[in-house]
Design a protein around this motif. Sequence first.
Motif, PDB file in Angstrom:
ATOM      1  N   THR A   1       6.045 -23.452 -13.025  1.00  0.00           N
ATOM      2  CA  THR A   1       6.462 -24.326 -13.502  1.00  0.00           C
ATOM      3  C   THR A   1       6.583 -26.408 -13.668  1.00  0.00           C
ATOM      4  O   THR A   1       7.595 -26.320 -14.107  1.00  0.00           O
ATOM      5  CB  THR A   1       8.536 -24.163 -14.303  1.00  0.00           C
ATOM      6  N   THR A   2       6.250 -26.290 -13.215  1.00  0.00           N
ATOM      7  CA  THR A   2       6.586 -27.509 -12.629  1.00  0.00           C
ATOM      8  C   THR A   2       5.418 -29.016 -13.912  1.00  0.00           C
ATOM      9  O   THR A   2       6.058 -29.658 -14.165  1.00  0.00           O
ATOM     10  CB  THR A   2       5.542 -28.100 -11.346  1.00  0.00           C
ATOM     11  N   TRP A   3       5.148 -28.138 -14.712  1.00  0.00           N
ATOM     12  CA  TRP A   3       4.581 -28.952 -15.971  1.00  0.00           C
ATOM     13  C   TRP A   3       5.861 -28.243 -17.356  1.00  0.00           C
ATOM     14  O   TRP A   3       5.382 -27.157 -17.192  1.00  0.00           O
ATOM     15  CB  TRP A   3       3.039 -29.384 -16.053  1.00  0.00           C
ATOM     16  N   SER A   4       5.778 -28.866 -18.155  1.00  0.00           N
ATOM     17  CA  SER A   4       5.931 -28.345 -19.281  1.00  0.00           C
ATOM     18  C   SER A   4       5.367 -29.803 -20.146  1.00  0.00           C
ATOM     19  O   SER A   4       6.603 -30.907 -20.481  1.00  0.00           O
ATOM     20  CB  SER A   4       7.352 -28.094 -19.009  1.00  0.00           C
ATOM     21  N   GLY A   5       4.553 -29.392 -21.433  1.00  0.00           N
ATOM     22  CA  GLY A   5       4.155 -30.272 -21.939  1.00  0.00           C
ATOM     23  C   GLY A   5       3.128 -31.649 -21.137  1.00  0.00           C
ATOM     24  O   GLY A   5       3.206 -31.570 -20.011  1.00  0.00           O
ATOM     25  N   GLY A   6       3.695 -33.075 -21.225  1.00  0.00           N
ATOM     26  CA  GLY A   6       3.429 -34.305 -20.585  1.00  0.00           C
ATOM     27  C   GLY A   6       4.632 -34.356 -19.726  1.00  0.00           C
ATOM     28  O   GLY A   6       4.663 -35.534 -19.208  1.00  0.00           O
ATOM     29  N   LEU A   7       5.622 -33.271 -19.249  1.00  0.00           N
ATOM     30  CA  LEU A   7       6.909 -33.884 -18.404  1.00  0.00           C
ATOM     31  C   LEU A   7       6.127 -32.943 -17.176  1.00  0.00           C
ATOM     32  O   LEU A   7       5.853 -31.749 -16.708  1.00  0.00           O
ATOM     33  CB  LEU A   7       8.411 -33.019 -18.566  1.00  0.00           C
TER      34      LEU A   7
END
Length: 499
Positions: free
Chosen positions: A419-425
């Motif tokens: 879950t380090t990335w969520s979309g572009g976050l």
Amino acid sequence: MNIGKRLRAAAAGALLAPTAVTLAAGPAHAVVKTADTMASATSLAQVRSIIGADTGSAATLTGKGVGVALIDTGVASVPGLPATQIVNGPDLSFESQAANLRYQDTYGHGTHMAGIIVGNDTATGTKGIAPGVKLTSVKVGTSTGAVDVSQMIAAIDWVVVHRNDDAANPIKVVNLSYGSGGNPVTWTDPLQFAVEKAWQAGIVVVAAAGNNGNAAGALTNPATDDWVLAVGATATNGTTATTDDTLAAFTNLSSTTTAGAAGQVDLLAPGTSIASLRVPGSNVDNLYPSARVGETLFKGSGTSQATAVVTAAAALLLQAKPTATPNQVKDWLTKGATALTTGTAATLGLRELNVNGALARTGTTVTAPTLKLSSGTGPLQGSRGTSSMTLDGVKLTGERTVWGTFTSSQWASTKSSGTTWSGGLWLGNRVAGDGWTGTSWASRTWAPATWTATPWAGSAAGWSDPAWSGRTWSGRTWSAGTWSGRTWSSDGWSAGTWA
């Protein structure tokens, strides 16, 4: 960090030729080495012959159906790169904030690596080692090769999360022709934790050993990690026979005295005066005009180039054996390689890539690395080491990424859960857009975003750079001028040689 070695403010790749600058591997900066004296270029057709990819079972392979992620300085839309084979992942470089530079290769290193892997230059007949792969470019480096280790880690994280976005071409190999100047405790290092998680996710991580020389005493990070395929370069001495091949003098070696030991080079591949695609008007093209080979090619030397050769070979192997695990790919490539009989390589038992030798390996049981895995909870500064980015004279140091603060234990936890990335976050920071678009020269592109975080130097100008204005890619060349931005520099990468 460095490209093939370390990223200082010079080059991020390696080219050896009449007068060259060699780039190695590393995720933060690139340093230019002493000029090479080799006058003749090594063509990719010659490389293919040297590594045994043009005969036997290997001759029918193209890498079709295999995705390769290239984490580098971007890829320019030069005619020698087939648009249908290239995908732009997120641009995590400082240049992502300039629409005229975004995704494109202002330095010239990433395109050179892409050419080795998937190029198809009809003007000269130059073809990459694995012309059938789908290559995803994740840009992290600027026109000077400058990049922080946090950008490299974010890029690796993104590749792991999005490895299966293209079901027909899942990403199974990642090319890291960069390397950090850090020498951290291996069992807590965040950078090594990042590549180990990629390996465990089924991605073969191919990392450059570095270009600091045989007496370096250690490989660059993360090539030091036992859970990657660490690549050094050979000097082919102007022939396609392997009997006269020797270990390139610029290749980093560990102080360990035997091949196969932890922290030592795993595999060698051709890496001197390799002729691959040129980016007209790019930084290295302007700085090293003598490296040009005709109108479309450029020659360079370094463990960066050797890494790209091995990346392509891994893709060929995975086309033939699509269910192979990273451990199997590493085992087959290293044990199927050709033993060199001369000099330091012979003394250490180092071997040179042989694709048919790898294809001939039988059995599915291999010995996995035995070293303790990293927890990822160590300091980011340890991963960064001497590869520190500088903005307006202020170094990026300590527990901070390009975009904000960094707590390694929290990052490691989200990394483990995917879950380090969520979309572009990334870690809650807006660093890219939220999904794929179809608006680039390539088949797909990950959407861009404006960075809202304040630069670590507190610059009133934010993320802007005066050098960004007036630079335009016409589809064949960069517009005039020198690449002399005032802000972004790095002093940790080691470079290769550009003639």
